[in-house]
Design an enzyme around this catalytic site. Structure first.
Site, short mmCIF file in Angstrom:
data_model
loop_
_atom_site.label_atom_id
_atom_site.label_comp_id
_atom_site.label_asym_id
_atom_site.label_seq_id
_atom_site.Cartn_x
_atom_site.Cartn_y
_atom_site.Cartn_z
CB THR A 275 -2.25 3.32 -3.98
OG1 THR A 275 -2.90 4.42 -3.32
CG2 THR A 275 -2.11 3.64 -5.46
CB SER A 276 -7.47 3.16 -2.17
OG SER A 276 -7.52 1.85 -1.64
CG ASP B 213 -1.81 2.37 6.59
OD1 ASP B 213 -2.30 3.41 7.07
OD2 ASP B 213 -1.98 2.02 5.41
CG ASP C 159 -1.48 7.71 0.50
OD1 ASP C 159 -0.54 8.52 0.41
OD2 ASP C 159 -2.30 7.52 -0.41
CG ASP D 78 -1.69 1.21 1.44
OD1 ASP D 78 -2.40 1.61 0.50
OD2 ASP D 78 -1.62 1.82 2.53
CE LYS E 91 -5.22 -1.52 -1.32
NZ LYS E 91 -4.11 -0.71 -0.74
#
Length: 215
Positions: free
Chosen positions: A105-106, A161, A13, A11, A136
């Site tokens: 990443t989202s 995270d 961020d 991931d 996700k």
């Protein structure tokens, strides 16, 4: 503890970089512009989810496209000075072959590339919200990354995270490593929980990558 893998999926961020203050600034401005109360916004799970899903939870469908363009604009404009490398990130990534890891990443591709570029991270493989239909905690983003790298999902390790991202990794059948950067350790369900990437080392072998907890 040692974890053996053929591919490492990160991931961004909260895992590789910290943009939490920027995220909070931009989303606060966004929900105020759209007349959403702080109380209503606080009820929505924000971290680790695509902006499209967040906006859809809060706004009528006809407002979502414009709202998405607005939050992307706000976040991209806030990138300079708003993104910092988390401890251990540069060293850990430098120890890995470029074709053995990916960022998942989202964020949209435009925002992800801006944030990664700000801190000098240039992944060979990058999966973003623009590449998927389900974000996700659905496993689709991580399964796509494994496919792009040509690795069996069972031989991948996910670094996350956020609970939503860890859930996605588990659903994909992957080993999970949680970083307690934005959530407390007891809130994170993973095979291994560490403070950040500085707690780990990676050894590249002919069989793949061996990840060790420095403790």
């Amino acid at each position: 503890m040692k974890i053996h893998a053929e591919a490492l999926l990160f991931d961004n961020d909260g895992t590789l970089v910290s943009s939490l203050e920027s995220v909070n600034r931009c989303w606060t401005r966004w929900y105020e512009e759209y007349g959403i109360t702080a109380e209503d916004f606080a009820r929505i799970e924000l971290h680790g989810r695509p902006a499209a899903e967040i906006a859809a939870d809060l706004l009528p469908a006809d407002l979502v496209p414009g709202a998405l363009a607005r939050i992307e604009q706000l976040e991209v404009e806030d990138v300079p000075g708003g993104v910092l490398l988390l401890p251990g990130t540069a060293e850990f990534l430098a120890s890995l072959p470029a074709d053995r890891w990916a960022v998942v990443t989202s964020a949209t591709r435009r925002l992800a590339e801006a944030r990664l570029g700000e801190v000098g991270i240039r992944p060979k493989t990058l999966i973003t919200a623009d590449d998927i239909t389900r974000g996700k905690p659905d496993p689709e983003p991580y399964l796509l990354a494994a496919r792009e790298l040509g690795v069996d999902p069972a031989r991948c390790v996910v670094f996350e995270d956020a609970p939503a991202g860890l859930q996605a990794g588990r659903a994909a059948g992957m080993t999970t490593v949680a970083l307690a950067t934005t959530h407390r350790s007891h809130e994170l369900d993973a095979d291994l929980v560490v403070e950040n990437l500085s707690a780990l080392s990676a050894l590249v072998t002919v069989y793949g990558v061996e990840i060790s907890d420095r403790d």
